[in-house]
Design a protein around this motif. Sequence first.
Motif, mmCIF file in Angstrom:
data_model
loop_
_atom_site.group_PDB
_atom_site.id
_atom_site.type_symbol
_atom_site.label_atom_id
_atom_site.label_comp_id
_atom_site.label_asym_id
_atom_site.label_seq_id
_atom_site.Cartn_x
_atom_site.Cartn_y
_atom_site.Cartn_z
ATOM 1 N N UNK A 1 0.818 -1.223 0.000
ATOM 2 C CA UNK A 1 0.000 0.000 0.000
ATOM 3 C C UNK A 1 0.845 1.264 0.000
ATOM 4 N N UNK A 2 2.126 1.142 0.332
ATOM 5 C CA UNK A 2 3.009 2.308 0.397
ATOM 6 C C UNK A 2 4.040 2.334 -0.733
ATOM 7 N N UNK A 3 3.778 1.557 -1.792
ATOM 8 C CA UNK A 3 4.704 1.495 -2.913
ATOM 9 C C UNK A 3 4.885 2.840 -3.597
ATOM 10 N N UNK A 4 6.098 3.062 -4.075
ATOM 11 C CA UNK A 4 6.431 4.300 -4.790
ATOM 12 C C UNK A 4 6.921 3.958 -6.190
ATOM 13 N N UNK A 5 6.345 4.590 -7.177
ATOM 14 C CA UNK A 5 6.868 4.440 -8.526
ATOM 15 C C UNK A 5 8.216 5.150 -8.581
ATOM 16 N N UNK A 6 9.072 4.713 -9.461
ATOM 17 C CA UNK A 6 10.455 5.196 -9.472
ATOM 18 C C UNK A 6 10.532 6.717 -9.565
ATOM 19 N N UNK A 7 9.654 7.336 -10.355
ATOM 20 C CA UNK A 7 9.718 8.805 -10.476
ATOM 21 C C UNK A 7 9.421 9.473 -9.145
ATOM 22 N N UNK B 1 14.997 13.639 -13.551
ATOM 23 C CA UNK B 1 15.623 13.327 -14.835
ATOM 24 C C UNK B 1 15.552 11.821 -15.084
ATOM 25 N N UNK B 2 15.355 11.425 -16.347
ATOM 26 C CA UNK B 2 15.337 9.993 -16.670
ATOM 27 C C UNK B 2 16.608 9.274 -16.211
ATOM 28 N N UNK B 3 17.738 9.962 -16.234
ATOM 29 C CA UNK B 3 18.992 9.342 -15.781
ATOM 30 C C UNK B 3 18.916 8.980 -14.303
ATOM 31 N N UNK B 4 18.269 9.815 -13.499
ATOM 32 C CA UNK B 4 18.096 9.514 -12.078
ATOM 33 C C UNK B 4 17.197 8.290 -11.895
ATOM 34 N N UNK B 5 16.151 8.189 -12.718
ATOM 35 C CA UNK B 5 15.254 7.043 -12.618
ATOM 36 C C UNK B 5 15.995 5.754 -12.971
ATOM 37 N N UNK B 6 16.799 5.797 -14.024
ATOM 38 C CA UNK B 6 17.597 4.611 -14.396
ATOM 39 C C UNK B 6 18.550 4.243 -13.267
ATOM 40 N N UNK B 7 19.189 5.253 -12.692
ATOM 41 C CA UNK B 7 20.145 5.009 -11.603
ATOM 42 C C UNK B 7 19.434 4.407 -10.394
ATOM 43 N N UNK B 8 18.243 4.890 -10.089
ATOM 44 C CA UNK B 8 17.481 4.337 -8.963
ATOM 45 C C UNK B 8 17.153 2.871 -9.219
ATOM 46 N N UNK B 9 16.753 2.535 -10.440
ATOM 47 C CA UNK B 9 16.463 1.131 -10.780
ATOM 48 C C UNK B 9 17.723 0.267 -10.631
ATOM 49 N N UNK B 10 18.863 0.806 -11.056
ATOM 50 C CA UNK B 10 20.130 0.074 -10.899
ATOM 51 C C UNK B 10 20.427 -0.164 -9.419
ATOM 52 N N UNK B 11 20.197 0.848 -8.605
ATOM 53 C CA UNK B 11 20.432 0.699 -7.165
ATOM 54 C C UNK B 11 19.482 -0.331 -6.559
ATOM 55 N N UNK B 12 18.217 -0.324 -6.990
ATOM 56 C CA UNK B 12 17.265 -1.316 -6.483
ATOM 57 C C UNK B 12 17.755 -2.717 -6.836
ATOM 58 N N UNK B 13 18.201 -2.920 -8.069
ATOM 59 C CA UNK B 13 18.704 -4.231 -8.482
ATOM 60 C C UNK B 13 19.903 -4.640 -7.626
#
Length: 128
Positions: free
Chosen positions: A24-30, A43-55
């Motif tokens: 219920x507290x999920x956050x979309x990457x943006x 910035x899209x680059x920040x979103x990509x970096x966040x996904x990399x960090x999650x992985x």
Amino acid sequence: MSSADPTLTAAQVLAELRTCVGRAHGLHVRDLVARITGRSTPAPAHERRAREHVAALRLQGEHICGKPDTGYFMAATAAELDETCRYLRSRAVSGLRIESRLRRVSLLALLGQLALSDNDTPKNNANS
């Protein structure tokens, strides 16, 4: 982190996600990046970096759950973690199935799951 700072660290991502426990507290990457950077339009680059960090954090064993429809969150229950694991497995199998078709080999052959011949199986030999 100031809005002018282009860096985004795994520690920042993890710290923010630890405030998001349960589906219920999920956050979309943006939204995750916006919270960390203070930018309303990350910035899209920040979103990509966040996904990399999650992985990377998942590879370290952090119980970060999420799918496109839920956003990222920390598991509150074993069921949430299981659901994420099933989702990740289905994505992996789907990608492997595509690769097996491209290579024109069976999925089992691609995975190296072929039966071992008698010459390849270890022997229970007391002298070895």
